[in-house]
Design an enzyme around this catalytic site. Structure first.
Site, mmCIF file in Angstrom:
data_model
loop_
_atom_site.group_PDB
_atom_site.id
_atom_site.type_symbol
_atom_site.label_atom_id
_atom_site.label_comp_id
_atom_site.label_asym_id
_atom_site.label_seq_id
_atom_site.Cartn_x
_atom_site.Cartn_y
_atom_site.Cartn_z
ATOM 1 N N HIS A 61 -8.803 -19.963 -98.136
ATOM 2 C CA HIS A 61 -9.883 -19.278 -97.426
ATOM 3 C C HIS A 61 -11.041 -19.085 -98.400
ATOM 4 O O HIS A 61 -10.844 -18.990 -99.620
ATOM 5 C CB HIS A 61 -9.413 -17.921 -96.920
ATOM 6 C CG HIS A 61 -8.423 -18.006 -95.809
ATOM 7 N ND1 HIS A 61 -8.180 -16.962 -94.956
ATOM 8 C CD2 HIS A 61 -7.602 -19.017 -95.402
ATOM 9 C CE1 HIS A 61 -7.265 -17.308 -94.070
ATOM 10 N NE2 HIS A 61 -6.889 -18.555 -94.335
ATOM 11 N N GLU A 63 -12.832 -16.550 -99.186
ATOM 12 C CA GLU A 63 -12.734 -15.359 -100.035
ATOM 13 C C GLU A 63 -11.790 -15.592 -101.217
ATOM 14 O O GLU A 63 -12.104 -15.256 -102.361
ATOM 15 C CB GLU A 63 -12.218 -14.150 -99.239
ATOM 16 C CG GLU A 63 -13.064 -13.775 -98.060
ATOM 17 C CD GLU A 63 -12.586 -14.409 -96.753
ATOM 18 O OE1 GLU A 63 -12.434 -15.654 -96.694
ATOM 19 O OE2 GLU A 63 -12.370 -13.652 -95.798
ATOM 20 N N CYS A 91 -9.416 -11.768 -93.229
ATOM 21 C CA CYS A 91 -8.091 -11.613 -92.638
ATOM 22 C C CYS A 91 -7.263 -10.682 -93.532
ATOM 23 O O CYS A 91 -7.720 -10.265 -94.605
ATOM 24 C CB CYS A 91 -7.411 -12.975 -92.508
ATOM 25 S SG CYS A 91 -6.953 -13.726 -94.103
ATOM 26 N N CYS A 94 -6.780 -12.063 -97.124
ATOM 27 C CA CYS A 94 -7.977 -11.959 -97.951
ATOM 28 C C CYS A 94 -8.313 -10.512 -98.280
ATOM 29 O O CYS A 94 -8.714 -10.210 -99.408
ATOM 30 C CB CYS A 94 -9.148 -12.650 -97.259
ATOM 31 S SG CYS A 94 -8.909 -14.447 -97.149
#
Length: 157
Positions: A61, A63, A91, A94
């Site tokens: 992801h 992040e 999410c 993260c």
């Protein structure tokens, strides 16, 4: 705790950088989410877009990638004097990584009712087990982020 802020041009520019990373991710057929890690002095330490599909990595992801790069540059897993700008509400995975990195401030574009882990779903920072909660600012260029995501998913259907 959610804070509201008066956005300055520099703050808008960081989210613009995150949106550019999101756009690049979408063009590469990954979900268009972008993230930027900024040091207290304004130095951009990392810019990343999602690479889940390209890397065949469920943890890639934006992040996570940005936190990894910034931590590597700093030679330190703790980024307590850094801020993270992300185009979409992180999410749960993260958000947990953000807590582990001890990010000072989290700036969010659009909320994510389906998979968000800050305001929706797990609400990671609200758990008593969460050892660090950043200051959180939301709604920064939210419409641009929402539109990019909406267009991306419309093309895929």
């Amino acid at each position: 705790m959610l804070f509201r802020m008066k956005t300055t041009q520099a703050y808008q520019d960081y989210m613009t950088d995150a949106l550019a990373a999101a756009k690049a991710a979408g063009e590469a057929e990954d979900v268009p989410v972008g993230a930027v890690v900024v040091a207290a002095d304004g130095t951009v330490l990392a810019v990343a877009g999602n690479r889940v599909e390209r890397d065949c990595d469920p943890t890639a992801h934006a992040e996570i990638l940005a936190l990894r790069e910034a931590s590597a540059k700093r030679h330190n897993p703790r980024l307590s004097d850094c801020d993270l700008w992300v185009t979409l509400e992180p999410c749960a995975m993260c958000a947990s990584a953000i807590a582990q990195a001890r990010i000072r401030r989290l700036y969010i574009g659009a909320g994510d009712e389906k998979s968000g882990g800050v305001f929706h779903g797990a609400k990671v920072f609200d758990h008593p087990q969460c050892h660090h909660k950043p200051e959180i600012y939301d709604g920064i260029k939210a419409e641009a982020s929402r539109q990019m995501l909406k267009s991306f998913f419309a093309r895929r259907r």
